[in-house]
Design an enzyme around this catalytic site. Structure first.
Site, mmCIF file in Angstrom:
data_model
loop_
_atom_site.group_PDB
_atom_site.id
_atom_site.type_symbol
_atom_site.label_atom_id
_atom_site.label_comp_id
_atom_site.label_asym_id
_atom_site.label_seq_id
_atom_site.Cartn_x
_atom_site.Cartn_y
_atom_site.Cartn_z
ATOM 1 N N LYS A 1 24.904 23.227 20.004
ATOM 2 C CA LYS A 1 25.871 24.304 19.799
ATOM 3 C C LYS A 1 26.479 24.793 21.108
ATOM 4 O O LYS A 1 27.710 24.886 21.248
ATOM 5 C CB LYS A 1 25.185 25.467 19.067
ATOM 6 N N TYR A 2 25.640 25.112 22.087
ATOM 7 C CA TYR A 2 26.154 25.709 23.315
ATOM 8 C C TYR A 2 26.850 24.694 24.211
ATOM 9 O O TYR A 2 27.730 25.046 25.000
ATOM 10 C CB TYR A 2 25.031 26.436 24.053
ATOM 11 N N TYR B 1 16.678 35.248 18.573
ATOM 12 C CA TYR B 1 17.567 34.793 19.639
ATOM 13 C C TYR B 1 17.021 33.520 20.293
ATOM 14 O O TYR B 1 17.761 32.570 20.565
ATOM 15 C CB TYR B 1 17.696 35.875 20.717
ATOM 16 N N GLU C 1 28.161 35.994 7.654
ATOM 17 C CA GLU C 1 27.600 36.997 8.560
ATOM 18 C C GLU C 1 28.689 37.884 9.135
ATOM 19 O O GLU C 1 28.549 38.481 10.204
ATOM 20 C CB GLU C 1 26.770 36.311 9.649
ATOM 21 N N GLU D 1 28.007 43.611 23.576
ATOM 22 C CA GLU D 1 26.852 43.474 22.694
ATOM 23 C C GLU D 1 26.402 44.846 22.223
ATOM 24 O O GLU D 1 26.316 45.789 23.005
ATOM 25 C CB GLU D 1 25.705 42.762 23.421
ATOM 26 N N MET E 1 31.802 45.678 19.001
ATOM 27 C CA MET E 1 33.116 45.130 19.337
ATOM 28 C C MET E 1 34.243 45.728 18.503
ATOM 29 O O MET E 1 35.401 45.745 18.917
ATOM 30 C CB MET E 1 33.098 43.604 19.164
ATOM 31 N N GLU F 1 29.968 33.921 18.552
ATOM 32 C CA GLU F 1 29.110 33.058 17.727
ATOM 33 C C GLU F 1 28.571 33.900 16.567
ATOM 34 O O GLU F 1 27.402 34.234 16.486
ATOM 35 C CB GLU F 1 27.980 32.426 18.527
#
Length: 624
Positions: free
Chosen positions: A323-324, A314, A433, A380, A409, A424
């Site tokens: 990216k963010y 992470y 993934e 999560e 989820m 993401e």
């Protein structure tokens, strides 16, 4: 000796040429050959690291010119590279001569010299590239490599054969490819590239970085003086040198020192300093410095549903400076669009696969920027990441803004419908993934009237790849499983044979039919081969549209500069395939779902059919 700015410098101790109209009769005595003793003295005096010296000399096969100096094993291992003879007395050696006596003599000489090199623990021997198919030579090389655990064979390959001036001339590479193919692409059979006065075109030069390149032979005659008496190289030679600097190439000088340099009391150190200075001109960005340890390092893709990511993983992803920022821009744009539509309640934002909270933080910041009132869920499944999320909630006073949901989820029953759903879940190949499967499960609680998903779509891309390094590393495992596995890798020693083509695409939310309702896919792609090459598999990339014109990408043409969360993916093939200029290479890729897992299968159908890799996901799959 110490290396200079990471460059290993050597000197080619050549034999003075004998001028004769009959090349088959060149008689030499031992006195014609450079001595090991004087060679080492020159090496030390000119502050070089090693010398390349003829192994045998004269009719009596005197090793290294009747050297009287005894070296320690450690010195032999680092200071001397043996050069295989091209003549024996008055006979030019030809291992595959039509004359059986010459062929037999040549092979015996080669075996004797290699045996002495192995006995002396030399790190390598250098042999000239044969310009015709040479099965006898290949057989001896293979026998040597199988017997010796440490000796390397360096094949001296001129960039252009003979006096060719045709920039399309590819004969040198084809001759090298013929030899290494007969030698099973052995990982201790390497190239020493001799830089010639004339160079082939840029793409042919670039292809050499995908070969097992050990260094460059640089004739001193290539160096020129400008009007201000400054030493330099022609622009094409300079560009080649700068390219090879990035691949840590050794430099071997050959030829005489220029009279102007000698007149100044200088020697090869003058050339060496020039090369060191050219390398110092290369500036590496912080991203390149971070990525260097990962060059050509094969990594198994993540199993995000089967495994919980570790904190270190992470942390690496969270450091991404691009990216963010892009995700936050996309969230802000989506919120602005919905603020004019949803006026009577907070906008419901769901971060699915929240990890340790970077998307949560970005979405909250975006809401503050545009003045949007939101209600947020952070979903999560990883219980360890949940601990960090709860800590952030307390420390940042998010308790009245964010509700943390510890659940997968795909099975969570949401009390609200999401106006914006952010995830993401992308892999190096976009969908590898299992983003499609995860979002299929989460999409059921997306507001059908206002719902926006970030990302909105993503496409994978495929390009045929030449990379001796990657292919050799895969084959080293010596099993089917590894040759049928896709790897995440920062491709450095590789050459993309043809521009990437689009493979699979996924759109969220999923459109109605005729858009495929299954996540299984199959696509055939045909590539135009622009130059001769050896295909070792395929490089894979992705391009994701986050929202409208905001995107993230590792596709070479649209790469998001500064982003390092993803490296390309590499799909190997078991047997390298020779491709000729003008060939049409057709690759077929499948994405298959079944028995609780998702996998890829791939093959080449033209110009030569090759087996399907990973049938039924027997070697590589991602668990649901």
């Amino acid at each position: 000796m110490a290396q200079h700015h990471g460059i290993h410098f050597g000197m080619d101790m050549d034999i003075p040429p004998i001028r004769t109209k009959v090349p088959q009769r060149q008689t030499r005595d031992v006195e014609d050959y450079p001595l090991l003793d004087s060679g080492l003295d020159e090496m030390h005096g000119q502050e070089l690291d090693f010398i390349c010296l003829p192994l045998m000399s004269g009719h009596g096969f005197e090793p290294f010119g009747r050297s009287a100096r005894l070296l320690k094993v450690t010195s032999w291992c680092s200071m001397v590279v043996g050069k295989i003879s091209t003549w024996h007395g008055d006979v030019m050696l030809d291992y595959d001569s039509e004359d059986p006596e010459i062929a037999s003599l040549s092979c015996e000489v080669l075996k004797k010299e290699i045996a002495y090199a192995a006995h002396s623990t030399l790190p390598a021997v250098m042999i000239d590239l044969p310009t015709k198919p040479s099965p006898n030579l290949a057989r001896i090389i293979m026998s040597t490599l199988l017997k010796s655990m440490y000796l390397n064979i360096w094949v001296r390959v001129p960039m252009m054969l003979g006096d060719s001036i045709d920039e399309e001339d590819n004969s040198a590479w084809l001759a090298w490819n013929s030899l290494r193919t007969m030698c099973h692409n052995h990982n201790r059979l390497n190239v020493i590239l001799e830089v010639t006065e004339n160079l082939p075109k840029k793409s042919i030069c670039e292809r050499w970085v995908a070969e097992p390149l050990k260094g460059l032979i640089m004739p001193t005659s290539l160096f020129i003086f400008d009007d201000n008496s400054n030493l330099g190289l022609s622009p094409p030679h300079y560009d080649l040198l700068m390219l090879m600097h990035k691949h840590k190439s050794q430099i071997i000088f050959t030829g005489e020192v220029h009279p102007l340099i000698l007149a100044s009391g200088l020697d090869l150190r003058y050339y060496k300093n020039y090369i060191v200075n050219t390398k110092a001109q290369i500036e590496f960005s912080p991203q390149e410095q971070e990525e260097t340890p990962y060059f050509d390092y094969l990594q198994a893709p993540l199993q995000p549903l089967m495994d919980n990511l570790e904190s270190q993983t992470y942390e690496v992803f969270e450091k991404d400076p691009v990216k963010y920022v892009r995700y936050q821009e996309a969230a802000a744009a989506a919120l602005e669009d919905l603020m004019g539509v949803i006026t009577d309640r907070p906008i419901v934002v769901m971060v699915v696969g929240a990890g340790r909270g970077p998307l949560v933080k970005g979405a909250l910041t975006a809401a503050e920027e545009v003045g949007a009132k939101i209600k947020m869920y952070a979903v999560e499944k990883n219980p360890n990441a949940i601990v960090t999320l709860k800590g952030m909630l307390r420390e940042r006073d998010w308790s009245n803004k964010v509700e943390i949901i510890e659940c997968d989820m795909r099975v969570w029953e949401s009390p609200d419908k999401a106006d914006i759903m952010i995830s993401e879940l992308l892999g190096s190949f976009g969908d590898n993934e299992l983003s499609p499967e995860c979002l299929d499960g989460a999409e059921r609680f997306l507001n059908k009237e206002t719902g926006i998903m970030i990302p909105q779509s993503y496409r994978s891309y495929v390009a045929p790849l030449q990379s001796h390094k990657l292919h050799t590393d895969v084959l080293a495992y010596d099993d089917v499983t590894h040759i049928e596995t896709a790897y995440v890798v920062k491709i450095h020693s590789g050459y993309v044979i043809a521009p990437p083509k689009q493979c699979f695409e996924y759109i969220h939310p999923k459109p109605p039919a005729p858009y495929p309702q299954s996540n299984d896919r199959m696509l055939s792609m045909t590539f135009e081969v622009e130059d001769d090459a050896l295909c070792h598999g395929f490089a894979g990339y992705f391009h994701a549209t986050l929202y409208k014109d905001i995107y993230i990408s590792i596709h070479p043409d649209t790469f998001s500069d500064g982003m390092f969360s993803w490296f390309p993916i590499y799909f190997p093939i078991k047997t390298p395939m020779l491709l000729r200029k003008g060939d049409k290479l057709t690759a077929v890729f499948w994405r298959v779902t079944g028995n609780g897992k998702v996998w890829y299968e791939w093959c080449i159908s033209t110009p030569s059919p090759a087996p399907v890799h990973n049938p039924n996901g027997r070697s590589y799959w991602v668990g649901l």
